[in-house]
Design a protein around this motif. Structure first.
Motif, PDB file in Angstrom:
ATOM      1  N   TRP A 238     -30.244 -38.366  58.870  1.00  0.00           N
ATOM      2  CA  TRP A 238     -31.169 -39.380  58.348  1.00  0.00           C
ATOM      3  C   TRP A 238     -30.424 -40.363  57.460  1.00  0.00           C
ATOM      4  O   TRP A 238     -29.521 -39.997  56.707  1.00  0.00           O
ATOM      5  N   GLY A 239     -30.816 -41.627  57.577  1.00  0.00           N
ATOM      6  CA  GLY A 239     -30.260 -42.668  56.727  1.00  0.00           C
ATOM      7  C   GLY A 239     -31.357 -43.476  56.074  1.00  0.00           C
ATOM      8  O   GLY A 239     -32.495 -43.523  56.544  1.00  0.00           O
ATOM      9  N   MET A 240     -31.005 -44.145  54.986  1.00  0.00           N
ATOM     10  CA  MET A 240     -31.986 -44.915  54.226  1.00  0.00           C
ATOM     11  C   MET A 240     -31.416 -46.264  53.840  1.00  0.00           C
ATOM     12  O   MET A 240     -30.248 -46.379  53.444  1.00  0.00           O
ATOM     13  N   ILE A 241     -32.246 -47.285  53.954  1.00  0.00           N
ATOM     14  CA  ILE A 241     -31.900 -48.638  53.511  1.00  0.00           C
ATOM     15  C   ILE A 241     -32.867 -49.014  52.407  1.00  0.00           C
ATOM     16  O   ILE A 241     -34.090 -48.993  52.601  1.00  0.00           O
TER      17      ILE A 241
ATOM     18  N   GLY B 203     -21.491 -49.641  61.123  1.00  0.00           N
ATOM     19  CA  GLY B 203     -20.776 -48.381  60.931  1.00  0.00           C
ATOM     20  C   GLY B 203     -21.381 -47.210  61.672  1.00  0.00           C
ATOM     21  O   GLY B 203     -20.675 -46.275  62.063  1.00  0.00           O
ATOM     22  N   GLU B 204     -22.699 -47.245  61.909  1.00  0.00           N
ATOM     23  CA  GLU B 204     -23.387 -46.096  62.497  1.00  0.00           C
ATOM     24  C   GLU B 204     -23.546 -46.173  64.014  1.00  0.00           C
ATOM     25  O   GLU B 204     -23.540 -45.141  64.693  1.00  0.00           O
ATOM     26  N   LYS B 205     -23.660 -47.369  64.574  1.00  0.00           N
ATOM     27  CA  LYS B 205     -24.128 -47.455  65.964  1.00  0.00           C
ATOM     28  C   LYS B 205     -23.150 -46.910  66.984  1.00  0.00           C
ATOM     29  O   LYS B 205     -23.565 -46.507  68.080  1.00  0.00           O
ATOM     30  N   ASN B 206     -21.881 -46.852  66.659  1.00  0.00           N
ATOM     31  CA  ASN B 206     -20.899 -46.355  67.629  1.00  0.00           C
ATOM     32  C   ASN B 206     -20.362 -44.963  67.294  1.00  0.00           C
ATOM     33  O   ASN B 206     -19.453 -44.479  67.968  1.00  0.00           O
ATOM     34  N   ARG B 207     -20.931 -44.332  66.283  1.00  0.00           N
ATOM     35  CA  ARG B 207     -20.497 -42.987  65.908  1.00  0.00           C
ATOM     36  C   ARG B 207     -21.098 -41.952  66.857  1.00  0.00           C
ATOM     37  O   ARG B 207     -22.259 -42.061  67.259  1.00  0.00           O
ATOM     38  N   ASP B 208     -20.325 -40.924  67.168  1.00  0.00           N
ATOM     39  CA  ASP B 208     -20.862 -39.808  67.956  1.00  0.00           C
ATOM     40  C   ASP B 208     -21.875 -39.005  67.141  1.00  0.00           C
ATOM     41  O   ASP B 208     -22.792 -38.406  67.709  1.00  0.00           O
ATOM     42  N   ASP B 209     -21.701 -39.000  65.822  1.00  0.00           N
ATOM     43  CA  ASP B 209     -22.601 -38.257  64.948  1.00  0.00           C
ATOM     44  C   ASP B 209     -23.509 -39.204  64.166  1.00  0.00           C
ATOM     45  O   ASP B 209     -23.835 -38.969  63.015  1.00  0.00           O
ATOM     46  N   ARG B 210     -23.927 -40.266  64.796  1.00  0.00           N
ATOM     47  CA  ARG B 210     -24.711 -41.275  64.100  1.00  0.00           C
ATOM     48  C   ARG B 210     -26.080 -40.730  63.706  1.00  0.00           C
ATOM     49  O   ARG B 210     -26.543 -39.711  64.216  1.00  0.00           O
ATOM     50  N   ILE B 211     -26.738 -41.435  62.790  1.00  0.00           N
ATOM     51  CA  ILE B 211     -28.035 -40.978  62.295  1.00  0.00           C
ATOM     52  C   ILE B 211     -29.078 -41.022  63.409  1.00  0.00           C
ATOM     53  O   ILE B 211     -29.023 -41.850  64.315  1.00  0.00           O
ATOM     54  N   ASP B 212     -30.057 -40.107  63.306  1.00  0.00           N
ATOM     55  CA  ASP B 212     -31.157 -40.047  64.267  1.00  0.00           C
ATOM     56  C   ASP B 212     -32.332 -40.909  63.836  1.00  0.00           C
ATOM     57  O   ASP B 212     -33.095 -41.382  64.680  1.00  0.00           O
ATOM     58  N   LEU B 213     -32.504 -41.077  62.538  1.00  0.00           N
ATOM     59  CA  LEU B 213     -33.643 -41.811  62.000  1.00  0.00           C
ATOM     60  C   LEU B 213     -33.198 -42.595  60.782  1.00  0.00           C
ATOM     61  O   LEU B 213     -32.433 -42.088  59.958  1.00  0.00           O
ATOM     62  N   VAL B 214     -33.679 -43.843  60.686  1.00  0.00           N
ATOM     63  CA  VAL B 214     -33.399 -44.645  59.497  1.00  0.00           C
ATOM     64  C   VAL B 214     -34.724 -45.045  58.864  1.00  0.00           C
ATOM     65  O   VAL B 214     -35.674 -45.426  59.560  1.00  0.00           O
ATOM     66  N   THR B 215     -34.800 -44.930  57.548  1.00  0.00           N
ATOM     67  CA  THR B 215     -35.967 -45.376  56.791  1.00  0.00           C
ATOM     68  C   THR B 215     -35.651 -46.717  56.147  1.00  0.00           C
ATOM     69  O   THR B 215     -34.615 -46.874  55.501  1.00  0.00           O
TER      70      THR B 215
ATOM     71  N   PHE C 265     -31.864 -46.857  67.460  1.00  0.00           N
ATOM     72  CA  PHE C 265     -32.236 -45.923  66.395  1.00  0.00           C
ATOM     73  C   PHE C 265     -33.758 -45.788  66.318  1.00  0.00           C
ATOM     74  O   PHE C 265     -34.492 -46.749  66.560  1.00  0.00           O
ATOM     75  N   HIS C 266     -34.223 -44.598  65.940  1.00  0.00           N
ATOM     76  CA  HIS C 266     -35.613 -44.423  65.545  1.00  0.00           C
ATOM     77  C   HIS C 266     -35.760 -44.934  64.116  1.00  0.00           C
ATOM     78  O   HIS C 266     -34.847 -44.776  63.287  1.00  0.00           O
ATOM     79  N   VAL C 267     -36.920 -45.533  63.805  1.00  0.00           N
ATOM     80  CA  VAL C 267     -37.115 -46.187  62.509  1.00  0.00           C
ATOM     81  C   VAL C 267     -38.424 -45.743  61.876  1.00  0.00           C
ATOM     82  O   VAL C 267     -39.462 -45.671  62.543  1.00  0.00           O
ATOM     83  N   LEU C 268     -38.386 -45.451  60.584  1.00  0.00           N
ATOM     84  CA  LEU C 268     -39.576 -45.322  59.749  1.00  0.00           C
ATOM     85  C   LEU C 268     -39.529 -46.474  58.761  1.00  0.00           C
ATOM     86  O   LEU C 268     -38.631 -46.535  57.914  1.00  0.00           O
ATOM     87  N   CYS C 269     -40.485 -47.393  58.864  1.00  0.00           N
ATOM     88  CA  CYS C 269     -40.502 -48.584  58.008  1.00  0.00           C
ATOM     89  C   CYS C 269     -41.594 -48.444  56.960  1.00  0.00           C
ATOM     90  O   CYS C 269     -42.709 -48.022  57.262  1.00  0.00           O
TER      91      CYS C 269
END
Length: 385
Positions: free
Chosen positions: A6-9, A69-81, A101-105
């Motif tokens: 999970w990632g957060m902006i 930084g995340e979009k080309n990673r093999d272990d990239r985040i599954d969900l971003v808030t 990416f899946h998004v929670l806005c």
């Protein structure tokens, strides 16, 4: 199940909403906080991310750097808030959806109806989840209300009454307070202030519990503090596609009210009442019988309520646990997609981009009706008419 990344902006140090998301996402061990761009000041965002335990290369300075930084990673985040200022929701959500990416806005989904319709279309075309954080729909007894309505305990629903009224912006001396001023500035908030900030939570809850959508509405909006360009109080009457009549009051100048989110539902065979400040009790009055108190966590509740109840009966549950139920729903939805299986029906309750779109249409309708002395207007998004 393996933990999702999970990632957060946004939601940086001092943020009101950031801690609730971090608590909610981590509560069940379903998500690992892996990446973040937490502050509009790059160095502060990087430093705070590392303070919270992010690796240095995944504590980003801004959302563009995070996306790259995340979009080309093999272990990239599954969900971003996305928990940034309202005016940035559209661009960030759009770019992450388009990148897979899946998004929670956070609400509101966008600033305009047109932007929200575009997000709905992008999410559908990308086959990605786009959820909107109407977090109060995560409360256990709110979900039990929905189940009671759905199974016919109340009979045909006649009336729903929703409120979200507080008094925290009642001091006219706060006119120049930057934490308050932006909310009433059309350049930053759009066409609505109080209804867009709080009223749509109450309206979404009414739609969520009844499983009905608003079709038309009439609004009386007013700026009780005359220096404000946008409304600080609104009374909205509405009609729903399942025949229910709706009444909604939202205010930021109601001195003595603290949070003020309440919902009452009245059907042919009974009525329900719930308040967010006392979330462990749901009051149920069957026709011709005595008032009953339903306690969160007691035996015999619905699967939806049981799944979203986290501590034993008699102990208080609060907003971060309601947020955790949204994250739990999203974890189940993401895993179901990965496993190519149906998701648990009791978890299929997270608010969608379509809900965010309907809110944007309602905001536009309230602004239009308020300017027209309460004229009844169509509250549906154009793409759903």
């Amino acid at each position: 199940m393996a933990k999702l990344k999970w990632g957060m902006i946004g939601g940086g140090e001092g943020s009101q909403i950031g801690p609730a998301h971090r608590l909610g996402s981590g509560l069940d061990g379903l998500f690992e906080f892996t990446a973040g761009a937490l502050d509009h000041r790059p160095d502060a965002g990087r430093a705070y991310g590392q303070q919270l335990g992010l690796a240095a290369d995944r504590a980003y300075g801004d959302w563009q750097e995070m996306l790259a930084g995340e979009k080309n990673r093999d272990d990239r985040i599954d969900l971003v808030t996305v928990a940034t200022p309202n005016s940035t929701h559209f661009e960030i959500t759009k770019r992450f959806l388009e990148s897979g990416f899946h998004v929670l806005c956070e609400k509101p989904l966008t600033i305009t109806v047109e932007e929200a319709e575009e997000i709905v279309t992008i999410a559908k075309n990308a086959n990605r989840i786009c959820a909107v954080n109407y977090g109060y729909s995560g409360y256990s007894l709110v979900r039990h209300m929905r189940a009671m309505v759905a199974r016919g305990d109340l009979g045909k629903i006649r009336l729903v009454k929703a409120e979200f009224a507080h008094g925290h912006h009642a001091d006219a001396a706060d006119a120049d307070n930057p934490r308050v001023r932006w909310r009433y500035d059309p350049a930053q908030a759009g066409v609505s202030a109080q209804f867009a900030d709080c009223g749509i939570h109450a309206l979404h809850m009414a739609s969520f519990v009844l499983n009905q959508e608003v079709t038309r509405l009439s609004a009386d909006t007013v700026s009780c503090i005359e220096s404000r360009e946008l409304e600080d109080d609104a009374m909205v009457n509405f009609r729903m596609d399942g025949g229910a009549v709706g009444r909604l009051w939202t205010s930021s100048i109601a001195i003595g009210r603290q949070h003020g989110l309440t919902l009452q539902v009245f059907g042919e065979k009974g009525g329900l009442r719930w308040a967010q400040e006392q979330p462990n009790q749901l009051y149920w009055m069957p026709l011709g019988e005595r008032l009953q108190t339903i306690e969160r966590g007691e035996a015999g509740l619905s699967p939806e309520a049981d799944r979203s109840s986290r501590v034993t009966i008699g102990h208080a549950e609060g907003m971060p646990l309601a947020f955790a139920n949204i994250y739990s729903d999203l974890s189940e939805a993401i895993h179901a997609r990965k496993d190519n299986r149906p998701m648990d029906p009791a978890a299929n309750l997270y608010p969608r981009a379509e809900d965010g779109l309907r809110s944007m249409a309602a905001i536009a309708a309230v602004a239009k009706s308020g300017k027209a002395d309460g004229a009844w207007v169509d509250a549906r998004p154009p793409m759903f008419r």
